[in-house]
Design a protein around this motif. Structure first.
Motif, mmCIF file in Angstrom:
data_model
loop_
_atom_site.group_PDB
_atom_site.id
_atom_site.type_symbol
_atom_site.label_atom_id
_atom_site.label_comp_id
_atom_site.label_asym_id
_atom_site.label_seq_id
_atom_site.Cartn_x
_atom_site.Cartn_y
_atom_site.Cartn_z
ATOM 1 N N ALA A 277 13.069 39.526 14.031
ATOM 2 C CA ALA A 277 14.474 39.277 13.679
ATOM 3 C C ALA A 277 14.808 37.788 13.640
ATOM 4 O O ALA A 277 15.952 37.416 13.370
ATOM 5 N N GLN A 278 13.841 36.937 13.895
ATOM 6 C CA GLN A 278 14.108 35.504 13.933
ATOM 7 C C GLN A 278 14.331 34.944 12.535
ATOM 8 O O GLN A 278 13.800 35.450 11.553
ATOM 9 N N GLY A 279 15.163 33.902 12.479
ATOM 10 C CA GLY A 279 15.432 33.243 11.210
ATOM 11 C C GLY A 279 16.555 33.872 10.407
ATOM 12 O O GLY A 279 16.732 33.545 9.230
ATOM 13 N N GLY B 58 8.825 24.161 20.379
ATOM 14 C CA GLY B 58 9.886 24.660 21.253
ATOM 15 C C GLY B 58 11.228 24.703 20.533
ATOM 16 O O GLY B 58 11.338 24.342 19.360
ATOM 17 N N PRO B 59 12.270 25.111 21.242
ATOM 18 C CA PRO B 59 13.578 25.309 20.619
ATOM 19 C C PRO B 59 14.473 24.069 20.547
ATOM 20 O O PRO B 59 15.642 24.193 20.199
ATOM 21 N N ALA B 60 13.953 22.883 20.851
ATOM 22 C CA ALA B 60 14.804 21.684 20.865
ATOM 23 C C ALA B 60 15.578 21.513 19.565
ATOM 24 O O ALA B 60 16.797 21.310 19.582
ATOM 25 N N GLU B 61 14.902 21.590 18.439
ATOM 26 C CA GLU B 61 15.558 21.378 17.144
ATOM 27 C C GLU B 61 16.689 22.385 16.912
ATOM 28 O O GLU B 61 17.762 22.032 16.422
ATOM 29 N N PHE B 62 16.457 23.631 17.290
ATOM 30 C CA PHE B 62 17.475 24.674 17.153
ATOM 31 C C PHE B 62 18.742 24.292 17.911
ATOM 32 O O PHE B 62 19.841 24.316 17.362
ATOM 33 N N TYR B 63 18.597 23.909 19.181
ATOM 34 C CA TYR B 63 19.768 23.582 19.999
ATOM 35 C C TYR B 63 20.420 22.273 19.558
ATOM 36 O O TYR B 63 21.649 22.164 19.572
ATOM 37 N N PHE C 112 24.398 33.025 16.287
ATOM 38 C CA PHE C 112 25.482 33.925 16.683
ATOM 39 C C PHE C 112 25.563 34.014 18.202
ATOM 40 O O PHE C 112 26.650 33.951 18.785
ATOM 41 N N ALA C 113 24.418 34.154 18.862
ATOM 42 C CA ALA C 113 24.383 34.283 20.317
ATOM 43 C C ALA C 113 24.941 33.040 20.990
ATOM 44 O O ALA C 113 25.756 33.129 21.914
ATOM 45 N N VAL C 114 24.506 31.866 20.542
ATOM 46 C CA VAL C 114 24.993 30.612 21.130
ATOM 47 C C VAL C 114 26.494 30.487 20.934
ATOM 48 O O VAL C 114 27.227 30.131 21.865
ATOM 49 N N GLU C 115 26.978 30.790 19.754
ATOM 50 C CA GLU C 115 28.422 30.685 19.490
ATOM 51 C C GLU C 115 29.202 31.691 20.340
ATOM 52 O O GLU C 115 30.303 31.386 20.812
ATOM 53 N N TRP D 253 15.661 23.713 27.779
ATOM 54 C CA TRP D 253 14.536 24.145 26.965
ATOM 55 C C TRP D 253 13.268 23.433 27.385
ATOM 56 O O TRP D 253 13.302 22.355 27.968
ATOM 57 N N GLU D 254 12.168 24.099 27.070
ATOM 58 C CA GLU D 254 10.845 23.551 27.337
ATOM 59 C C GLU D 254 10.576 22.455 26.306
ATOM 60 O O GLU D 254 10.608 22.715 25.104
ATOM 61 N N PRO D 255 10.320 21.224 26.755
ATOM 62 C CA PRO D 255 10.115 20.124 25.808
ATOM 63 C C PRO D 255 8.661 20.068 25.308
ATOM 64 O O PRO D 255 7.845 19.318 25.814
ATOM 65 N N ARG D 256 8.383 20.903 24.329
ATOM 66 C CA ARG D 256 7.034 20.921 23.772
ATOM 67 C C ARG D 256 7.095 21.180 22.272
ATOM 68 O O ARG D 256 8.077 21.734 21.770
ATOM 69 N N PRO D 257 6.051 20.747 21.543
ATOM 70 C CA PRO D 257 6.009 21.051 20.109
ATOM 71 C C PRO D 257 6.143 22.557 19.888
ATOM 72 O O PRO D 257 5.561 23.358 20.626
#
Length: 149
Positions: free
Chosen positions: A87-89, A122-127, A95-98, A116-120
């Motif tokens: 279901a990703q993308g 990871g979700p950093a870009e998303f947040y 929606f969940a964050v909002e 978030w876990e700071p690794r390649p």
């Protein structure tokens, strides 16, 4: 899309949710989150994410947690976010964050926190795209970020 409480009728489906294998180290499984919600009911806000009748994810927010045991620094934010691998993308994470941010505002809050876990990979870009900015703090080795509401 909508959020639903975890109930006797849907908890088994919730336990079956899994992220992509390359994300297993980024987020705890739903069963651990539900155990934490049971142990910390005054702080945890677990919800299932549905698209129509299809279960697509799980989130758990936290409320009223003193940061570093400082009673003057009480925080709220997103504790866990598990979007099913298939279901990703499709906007469910956004929606969940909002939805969590809206709940924080409804409770009188003006900031949302996430880690978030700071690794390649990871979700950093998303947040970051959703307006979170690193605070310079770490929590258990994870990056702490905040979004002004």
């Amino acid at each position: 899309m909508r959020l639903e409480k975890v109930t006797p009728d849907n908890y088994e489906a919730a336990l079956g949710l899994s992220v992509r294998p390359d994300q297993d180290d980024l987020v705890a499984p739903v069963v651990k989150s539900l155990a934490e919600a049971y142990v910390f009911p005054e702080h945890a806000w677990p919800r299932l994410i549905y698209d129509g009748d299809r279960l697509v994810g799980f989130l758990m927010a936290f409320f009223d947690i003193p940061w570093n045991d400082d009673p003057d620094d009480v925080r709220a934010g997103l504790w866990r976010l598990n979007i099913a691998a298939d279901a990703q993308g499709h906007g469910y994470g956004r929606f969940a964050v909002e939805a969590v941010c809206a709940e924080i505002r409804a409770r009188g809050g003006d900031r949302a926190y996430v880690t978030w876990e700071p690794r390649p990979g990871g979700p950093a870009e998303f947040y970051l795209k959703l307006g979170f900015r690193p605070t310079g703090e770490l929590s258990g080795g994870q990056t702490v970020a905040v979004r002004e509401l």
